[in-house]
Motif scaffolding. Sequence first.
Motif, PDB file in Angstrom:
ATOM      1  N   GLU A   1       1.030  -1.616   0.302  1.00 42.36           N
ATOM      2  CA  GLU A   1       0.162   0.006   0.042  1.00 42.36           C
ATOM      3  C   GLU A   1       1.399   1.613  -0.048  1.00 42.36           C
ATOM      4  O   GLU A   1       1.203   1.644   1.389  1.00 42.36           O
ATOM      5  N   PRO A   2       0.335   2.664  -1.462  1.00 43.38           N
ATOM      6  CA  PRO A   2       0.782   1.667  -2.406  1.00 43.38           C
ATOM      7  C   PRO A   2       0.620   0.284  -2.669  1.00 43.38           C
ATOM      8  O   PRO A   2       1.751   0.174  -3.024  1.00 43.38           O
ATOM      9  N   ASN A   3      -0.490  -0.098  -3.593  1.00 44.00           N
ATOM     10  CA  ASN A   3      -0.175  -0.779  -4.543  1.00 44.00           C
ATOM     11  C   ASN A   3       0.093  -0.211  -6.482  1.00 44.00           C
ATOM     12  O   ASN A   3      -0.673   0.547  -6.975  1.00 44.00           O
ATOM     13  N   HIS A   4       1.629  -0.243  -6.927  1.00 51.11           N
ATOM     14  CA  HIS A   4       2.062  -0.451  -7.981  1.00 51.11           C
ATOM     15  C   HIS A   4       1.701  -1.031  -8.993  1.00 51.11           C
ATOM     16  O   HIS A   4       2.006  -1.096 -10.277  1.00 51.11           O
ATOM     17  N   GLY A   5       0.853  -1.911  -8.964  1.00 53.63           N
ATOM     18  CA  GLY A   5       1.088  -3.252  -9.722  1.00 53.63           C
ATOM     19  C   GLY A   5       0.778  -2.753 -11.196  1.00 53.63           C
ATOM     20  O   GLY A   5       1.702  -3.119 -12.275  1.00 53.63           O
ATOM     21  N   LYS A   6      -0.341  -1.882 -11.209  1.00 58.15           N
ATOM     22  CA  LYS A   6      -1.258  -1.163 -12.319  1.00 58.15           C
ATOM     23  C   LYS A   6       0.259  -0.891 -13.518  1.00 58.15           C
ATOM     24  O   LYS A   6       0.321  -1.374 -14.839  1.00 58.15           O
ATOM     25  N   LEU A   7       1.498  -0.416 -12.529  1.00 54.49           N
ATOM     26  CA  LEU A   7       2.510   0.115 -13.906  1.00 54.49           C
ATOM     27  C   LEU A   7       3.136  -0.502 -14.374  1.00 54.49           C
ATOM     28  O   LEU A   7       3.896  -0.709 -15.912  1.00 54.49           O
ATOM     29  N   PHE A   8       3.613  -1.687 -13.899  1.00 59.33           N
ATOM     30  CA  PHE A   8       4.515  -3.056 -14.063  1.00 59.33           C
ATOM     31  C   PHE A   8       3.914  -3.679 -14.833  1.00 59.33           C
ATOM     32  O   PHE A   8       4.796  -4.735 -16.033  1.00 59.33           O
ATOM     33  N   GLU A   9       2.361  -3.822 -15.059  1.00 61.51           N
ATOM     34  CA  GLU A   9       1.775  -4.797 -16.208  1.00 61.51           C
ATOM     35  C   GLU A   9       2.102  -4.398 -17.255  1.00 61.51           C
ATOM     36  O   GLU A   9       2.561  -4.608 -18.420  1.00 61.51           O
ATOM     37  N   THR A  10       2.419  -2.871 -17.638  1.00 62.41           N
ATOM     38  CA  THR A  10       2.693  -2.715 -19.188  1.00 62.41           C
ATOM     39  C   THR A  10       4.202  -2.879 -19.128  1.00 62.41           C
ATOM     40  O   THR A  10       4.721  -2.432 -20.695  1.00 62.41           O
ATOM     41  N   ASP A  11       5.037  -3.623 -18.806  1.00 68.41           N
ATOM     42  CA  ASP A  11       5.658  -4.129 -18.830  1.00 68.41           C
ATOM     43  C   ASP A  11       6.403  -5.615 -19.378  1.00 68.41           C
ATOM     44  O   ASP A  11       6.368  -6.136 -19.029  1.00 68.41           O
ATOM     45  N   ALA A  12       6.661  -5.427 -20.775  1.00 69.22           N
ATOM     46  CA  ALA A  12       6.165  -6.241 -21.535  1.00 69.22           C
ATOM     47  C   ALA A  12       7.455  -7.470 -21.472  1.00 69.22           C
ATOM     48  O   ALA A  12       8.466  -6.942 -21.754  1.00 69.22           O
ATOM     49  N   GLY A  13       7.173  -8.766 -21.264  1.00 68.16           N
ATOM     50  CA  GLY A  13       7.695  -9.665 -20.720  1.00 68.16           C
ATOM     51  C   GLY A  13       8.314  -9.979 -19.324  1.00 68.16           C
ATOM     52  O   GLY A  13       9.188 -10.935 -19.466  1.00 68.16           O
ATOM     53  N   ARG A  14       7.984  -8.671 -18.579  1.00 69.57           N
ATOM     54  CA  ARG A  14       9.086  -8.721 -17.763  1.00 69.57           C
ATOM     55  C   ARG A  14       8.077  -8.338 -16.255  1.00 69.57           C
ATOM     56  O   ARG A  14       7.537  -7.825 -15.756  1.00 69.57           O
ATOM     57  N   SER A  15       9.115  -9.668 -15.247  1.00 63.91           N
ATOM     58  CA  SER A  15       7.207  -9.609 -13.691  1.00 63.91           C
ATOM     59  C   SER A  15       7.704  -8.909 -12.504  1.00 63.91           C
ATOM     60  O   SER A  15       9.235  -9.151 -12.634  1.00 63.91           O
ATOM     61  N   PRO A  16       7.141  -8.480 -12.369  1.00 64.87           N
ATOM     62  CA  PRO A  16       7.177  -7.380 -11.064  1.00 64.87           C
ATOM     63  C   PRO A  16       7.285  -8.339 -10.163  1.00 64.87           C
ATOM     64  O   PRO A  16       6.493  -8.160  -8.750  1.00 64.87           O
ATOM     65  N   THR A  17       8.147  -9.085  -9.544  1.00 67.75           N
ATOM     66  CA  THR A  17       8.572  -9.799  -8.827  1.00 67.75           C
ATOM     67  C   THR A  17       9.753  -8.824  -7.607  1.00 67.75           C
ATOM     68  O   THR A  17      10.577  -8.454  -8.750  1.00 67.75           O
ATOM     69  N   THR A  18      10.007 -10.147  -6.539  1.00 65.03           N
ATOM     70  CA  THR A  18      11.274  -8.970  -5.994  1.00 65.03           C
ATOM     71  C   THR A  18      12.084  -9.296  -6.238  1.00 65.03           C
ATOM     72  O   THR A  18      12.964 -11.060  -6.462  1.00 65.03           O
ATOM     73  N   PRO A  19      13.535  -8.968  -6.681  1.00 64.35           N
ATOM     74  CA  PRO A  19      14.976  -9.411  -7.078  1.00 64.35           C
ATOM     75  C   PRO A  19      15.010 -10.640  -5.913  1.00 64.35           C
ATOM     76  O   PRO A  19      14.911 -10.731  -5.154  1.00 64.35           O
ATOM     77  N   THR A  20      15.440 -12.420  -6.669  1.00 62.80           N
ATOM     78  CA  THR A  20      15.665 -13.248  -5.583  1.00 62.80           C
ATOM     79  C   THR A  20      17.507 -12.637  -5.062  1.00 62.80           C
ATOM     80  O   THR A  20      17.538 -13.768  -4.113  1.00 62.80           O
ATOM     81  N   THR A  21      18.098 -11.706  -6.039  1.00 62.70           N
ATOM     82  CA  THR A  21      19.284 -11.970  -4.884  1.00 62.70           C
ATOM     83  C   THR A  21      19.515 -10.349  -3.756  1.00 62.70           C
ATOM     84  O   THR A  21      20.377 -10.222  -2.817  1.00 62.70           O
ATOM     85  N   SER A  22      18.409 -10.153  -2.902  1.00 57.48           N
ATOM     86  CA  SER A  22      17.939  -8.846  -2.404  1.00 57.48           C
ATOM     87  C   SER A  22      17.667  -9.782  -1.584  1.00 57.48           C
ATOM     88  O   SER A  22      16.775 -10.099  -1.150  1.00 57.48           O
ATOM     89  N   THR A  23      18.303  -9.025  -0.101  1.00 58.43           N
ATOM     90  CA  THR A  23      18.637  -9.761   1.357  1.00 58.43           C
ATOM     91  C   THR A  23      18.460  -8.695   2.224  1.00 58.43           C
ATOM     92  O   THR A  23      19.710  -7.846   1.727  1.00 58.43           O
TER      93      THR A  23
END
Length: 302
Positions: A277-299
């Motif tokens: 919150e806020p949810n910016h998911g709609k902005l990432f849906e415009t990125d073709a072929g790119r999934s808006p997930t958290t980087p697996t290398t981040s800790t």
Amino acid sequence: MTFSVGYQADRAWMDALVARRAALHDVYFAYGAMPSGRALVADEDRQLEDLGRLADAGIPLHLLFNANCYGARALSRAFLTEVGETVDRFAADGSLTGVTTTSPVLARFIRANFPGLEIRASVNMEIGTVEGMDYLQDVFDGFYLKRELNRDLDAVRAMKTWCDDHGKRLYILANSGCLNHCSSHVFHDNLVAHEVEIARADNGYTFHGTCWAWLAKPANRAQWYARTNFIEPERVDAYEGLCTAMKLATRINAHPVRILESYATGSHIGPMQPLLEPNHGKLFETDAGRSPTTPTTSTPSA
């Protein structure tokens, strides 16, 4: 870990809270026309019914006075009387266990008149140093950590150590979608505090938030994780013993049950944006072929 979650007038949400009550530290809410950090609740009768159900289920209630601005009323006797009457309404039956506020004046007033309640310093105060807690330790029992420190475990430990040494509690907002060090954060919180007055005005502009405009640029979306501060459900265990409870922002999110289930189980599937919150998911849906997930290398830093 237990979670402090926000009230939302939704039957499925009420059912989920009762079912998950063992995972709840409390349910927080604003009441009536009192400004808070989110939009006003429209149906007070419905809210009272829902809060009564939660109290009957043994779930502690937590009242919010966390608006960023109370205008000319901030120090008035009439305002303090209204606050006192609101607290008394919910404290009378023992279901109300605490209050969160941005105002040290309200904190002092509530401490003097309702000594049995826990008083927390809102995350909107952006307290991120032991000095910041020290200045107000006489009026607050607990402090919400400045969002930007969430993933710095050394900083969290330092704040927790100070709290332990001074008999205070530390809380963390786990699922903020806000950008770090947002230059418009205070301005935006002030707008929310005055939303009723603003809605009645003949306004020349509409303000949606700086984050939306910044993340609308594809190059900036690539920096999204580094510029945010949320804690993934899978990493909640790293914070055991470092905070009294985690706050989950759920008052306006479209999927509060999904948020609670993800954090309570320590697992989620899919992108993180819908849990924030806020949810910016709609902005990432415009990125073709790119999934808006958290980087697996981040800790979080150790």
